[in-house]
Design a protein around this motif. Structure first.
Motif, PDB file in Angstrom:
ATOM      1  N   LYS A 389      -5.982  28.761  11.300  1.00 25.43           N
ATOM      2  CA  LYS A 389      -4.922  29.324  12.138  1.00 25.43           C
ATOM      3  C   LYS A 389      -4.079  30.347  11.359  1.00 25.43           C
ATOM      4  CE  LYS A 389      -1.549  26.494  13.654  1.00 25.43           C
ATOM      5  NZ  LYS A 389      -0.861  25.524  14.483  1.00 25.43           N
ATOM      6  N   ASP A 414      -6.122  28.696   1.507  1.00 28.52           N
ATOM      7  CA  ASP A 414      -6.312  29.882   2.345  1.00 28.52           C
ATOM      8  C   ASP A 414      -5.537  31.050   1.759  1.00 28.52           C
ATOM      9  OD1 ASP A 414      -3.568  30.131   3.418  1.00 28.52           O
ATOM     10  OD2 ASP A 414      -4.005  28.159   4.289  1.00 28.52           O
ATOM     11  N   GLY A 418       1.456  31.919   3.298  1.00 26.44           N
ATOM     12  CA  GLY A 418       2.135  31.059   2.316  1.00 26.44           C
ATOM     13  C   GLY A 418       3.381  30.427   2.924  1.00 26.44           C
ATOM     14  N   ILE A 419       4.036  29.565   2.124  1.00 25.12           N
ATOM     15  CA  ILE A 419       5.224  28.853   2.611  1.00 25.12           C
ATOM     16  C   ILE A 419       6.331  29.036   1.573  1.00 25.12           C
ATOM     17  CG2 ILE A 419       6.133  26.557   3.218  1.00 25.12           C
ATOM     18  CD1 ILE A 419       2.955  25.928   3.560  1.00 25.12           C
ATOM     19  N   ALA A 449       2.829  16.309   9.918  1.00 28.85           N
ATOM     20  CA  ALA A 449       3.496  14.999   9.939  1.00 28.85           C
ATOM     21  C   ALA A 449       2.446  13.909  10.160  1.00 28.85           C
ATOM     22  CB  ALA A 449       4.558  14.963  11.023  1.00 28.85           C
ATOM     23  N   SER A 472      -1.927  29.394   0.552  1.00 26.28           N
ATOM     24  CA  SER A 472      -1.493  28.010   0.338  1.00 26.28           C
ATOM     25  C   SER A 472      -2.696  27.144  -0.016  1.00 26.28           C
ATOM     26  CB  SER A 472      -0.879  27.432   1.617  1.00 26.28           C
ATOM     27  OG  SER A 472       0.018  28.334   2.178  1.00 26.28           O
TER      28      SER A 472
HETATM   29  P1  ADP Z   1       2.090  23.802  13.213  1.00 26.88           P
HETATM   30  O1  ADP Z   1       1.633  23.272  14.507  1.00 26.88           O
HETATM   31  O2  ADP Z   1       3.339  24.589  13.280  1.00 26.88           O
HETATM   32  O3  ADP Z   1       1.023  24.466  12.444  1.00 26.88           O
HETATM   33  P2  ADP Z   1       2.009  21.790  11.161  1.00 26.88           P
HETATM   34  O4  ADP Z   1       2.702  20.467  11.122  1.00 26.88           O
HETATM   35  O5  ADP Z   1       0.537  21.758  11.084  1.00 26.88           O
HETATM   36  O6  ADP Z   1       2.537  22.511  12.437  1.00 26.88           O
HETATM   37  O7  ADP Z   1       2.567  22.656   9.999  1.00 26.88           O
HETATM   38  C1  ADP Z   1       3.957  22.704   9.793  1.00 26.88           C
HETATM   39  C2  ADP Z   1       4.335  24.056   9.242  1.00 26.88           C
HETATM   40  O8  ADP Z   1       3.777  24.218   7.925  1.00 26.88           O
HETATM   41  C3  ADP Z   1       3.779  25.223   9.994  1.00 26.88           C
HETATM   42  O9  ADP Z   1       4.593  25.536  11.077  1.00 26.88           O
HETATM   43  C4  ADP Z   1       3.773  26.306   8.953  1.00 26.88           C
HETATM   44  O10 ADP Z   1       5.043  26.833   8.795  1.00 26.88           O
HETATM   45  C5  ADP Z   1       3.416  25.553   7.708  1.00 26.88           C
HETATM   46  N1  ADP Z   1       1.973  25.579   7.415  1.00 26.88           N
HETATM   47  C6  ADP Z   1       1.078  24.600   7.598  1.00 26.88           C
HETATM   48  N2  ADP Z   1      -0.139  24.972   7.183  1.00 26.88           N
HETATM   49  C7  ADP Z   1      -0.004  26.233   6.703  1.00 26.88           C
HETATM   50  C8  ADP Z   1      -0.903  27.167   6.095  1.00 26.88           C
HETATM   51  N3  ADP Z   1      -2.177  26.872   5.908  1.00 26.88           N
HETATM   52  N4  ADP Z   1      -0.395  28.375   5.709  1.00 26.88           N
HETATM   53  C9  ADP Z   1       0.898  28.665   5.890  1.00 26.88           C
HETATM   54  N5  ADP Z   1       1.803  27.810   6.458  1.00 26.88           N
HETATM   55  C10 ADP Z   1       1.342  26.626   6.860  1.00 26.88           C
END
Ligand code: ADP
Length: 483
Positions: A389, A414, A418-419, A449, A472
């Motif tokens: 995604k 990936d 990033g975060i 979660a 990330s």
């Molecule tokens: P979402 O449905 O928003 O993807 P998740 O619980 O899976 O919810 O992830 C929480 C948040 O973590 C995401 O909204 C995003 O900000 C961050 N996140 C998760 N996976 C990634 C990733 N592979 N790359 C960047 N950000 C990520």
């Protein structure tokens, strides 16, 4: 008339002795005469003279040498040397030894009394100065002692009254100090616990687990659960060269709020399911009961899409609350390798759609683990789905599965957005979405979660390593089956 000072004379020369005695008595001084070295010491001990006059050679011994010995025991005693003739060498010896001065013939009464009075005056000044200094130093020491004592009392008072429980331990875990809140939390009787091991005193499995885990890993937090329902958050802080400090806050009320929130979410999700199913059912029926215009069909499709979104959100919420309630108890031997390979096959279409390159690195002869295969598949799917995604088109996704020290390590990397560092700790919270999520990327904030709950229920750990703009890597460590 006040009693005059006692002058002790140690002179071998009889004529000089008589002359001195006369002069001193005329000036109202008391005199004592030492006939030899032994008598000299006895008189000093018994009569405490105000000044001693010694001949250059007395009782066959150097007067300066005798004076030095006396000064070692009575450093403020004024002492004069009588010499038959002036000598520079003697004068230097007198000065170097700290004596008051010398007297030489011709001996005039005025000279004798004048020299003695000057020496006594200097000795008196020195004595006064010494007494003042001693007094001043004593007062300053007393002041300092009382300041540090009052400061100590202040710190003791603060320490005793801190709301958080605090235990200060040495490096072996023996108690140095505990405060009242700590004693109350563990219901300890009053007493001195210094030197006793914390495990014996607190006698609580969570304290043992905290110490054990804190030594093994850089873990700093641990929950302490009491039978009566109280829950504390305990932190462990090592202090190098000293020991360690455990601080504990009562978080029972926060846990209670969290429980109520979860129950509320569970109830609402549960109650939403039936009406949603019925909305979806009627949406399907509308088309069957009569012909619709193209626009009506399009509106119906939009309704259906939205209801499906809400339904999947509700399902995720219910799923999460089941996991959090500890219902995931199914355990069997699972090969994570097989699960990952199956998942990667399923994702192939999505990889192709976004022109993503997959680099899979699966170690050989990986051990199995005890777990719930459905939940573990969900974990793998969620992490892969996020990678797909958030990854930009045409980038590379890496999946790795390895074994190390009876642990299985699964990572997904990936090259996505990033975060941000400050948000990395929060992305495993329910509904949390990072601030840099691209607008077009949808999501509920529940996926991670759920992943975290699955990892927790398998006694594993999960964390993310990420750099904004670069990508990330999600790392999961699960205990391998070692039977
Ligand atoms: P979402 O449905 O928003 O993807 P998740 O619980 O899976 O919810 O992830 C929480 C948040 O973590 C995401 O909204 C995003 O900000 C961050 N996140 C998760 N996976 C990634 C990733 N592979 N790359 C960047 N950000 C990520």
């Amino acid at each position: 008339m006040p009693k005059r000072d006692l002058i002790l004379l140690a002179l071998d020369d009889e004529t000089v002795l008589q002359l001195m005695q006369r002069a001193l008595q005329a000036a109202s001084y008391e005199t004592a005469v030492a006939s030899d070295r032994g008598a000299l010491d006895t008189i000093i001990q018994e009569s405490t003279p105000a000044l001693i006059m010694i001949e250059e050679h007395f009782d066959g011994i150097s007067g300066v040498k005798i004076s030095r010995e006396i000064l070692e025991r009575f450093p403020s005693m004024p002492m004069l040397i009588y010499a038959r003739q002036e000598s520079l060498v003697l004068y230097k010896g007198v000065l170097n030894s700290g004596l008051s001065g010398c007297l030489y013939p011709p001996l005039r009464n005025d000279d004798i009394i004048g020299t003695i009075e000057r020496s006594l005056l200097r000795a008196r000044h020195l004595g006064d100065w010494l007494r003042r200094e001693v007094k001043r130093t004593t007062a300053s020491l007393e002041r300092r002692a009382s300041v540090s004592e009052s400061e100590l009392k202040r710190y003791e008072f603060i320490f005793a009254n801190i709301q958080d429980g605090v235990a200060i331990l040495d490096e072996e875990g023996r108690i140095q100090l505990i405060n009242r809140a700590f004693a109350v939390a563990f219901d300890l009787p009053s007493g001195d616990f210094r030197g006793k091991h914390i495990s014996q005193v607190a006698n609580h499995p969570d304290i043992d687990a905290l110490l054990e885990r804190a030594l093994a890993t850089p873990l700093k937090y641990h929950e302490i659960n009491f039978d009566d329902g109280r829950i504390y958050n305990a932190q462990y802080t090592p202090i190098s060269g000293f020991g360690l400090v455990i601080t504990m806050q009562d978080i029972s009320h926060l846990k209670q709020i969290d429980r109520m929130k979860n129950e509320f979410v569970h109830t609402v999700s549960h109650d939403l399911r039936s009406p949603l199913t019925s909305v979806l059912g009627y949406t399907d029926l509308v088309e069957r009961v009569g012909s619709l215009t193209t626009q009506q069909v399009e509106f119906l499709n939009r309704i259906r899409g939205s209801v499906e979104n809400i339904t999947s959100l509700v399902n995720e919420l219910l799923d999460l609350s089941r996991l959090e309630a500890g219902f995931d108890t199914r355990r069997e031997m699972v090969s994570l390798e097989k699960i990952l390979k199956l998942a990667l096959d399923t994702f192939e279409g999505q990889f192709r759609l976004k022109k993503l390159t997959l680099e899979a690195d699966i170690g050989k002869g990986l051990p199995a683990l005890q777990g719930n295969p459905i939940r573990l598949r969900q974990l793998v799917d969620n992490l892969l789905a996020n990678a797909v995604k958030y990854a930009p088109e045409g980038s590379t996704i890496k999946a790795s599965l390895q074994a190390e020290d009876s642990q299985i390590i699964f990572t997904v990397s990936d090259e996505g957005p990033g975060i941000p560092q400050v948000e990395q700790g929060r992305i495993f919270d329910k509904f949390y979405r990072a601030s840099n999520v691209p607008d077009e990327v949808g999501g509920s904030g529940l996926g991670l979660a759920i992943v975290k709950s699955i990892v927790d229920s398998h006694q594993g750990r999960i964390w993310v390593e990420s750099t904004v703009g670069k990508g990330s890597t999600f790392c999961v460590v699960l205990p391998a089956h070692t039977g």
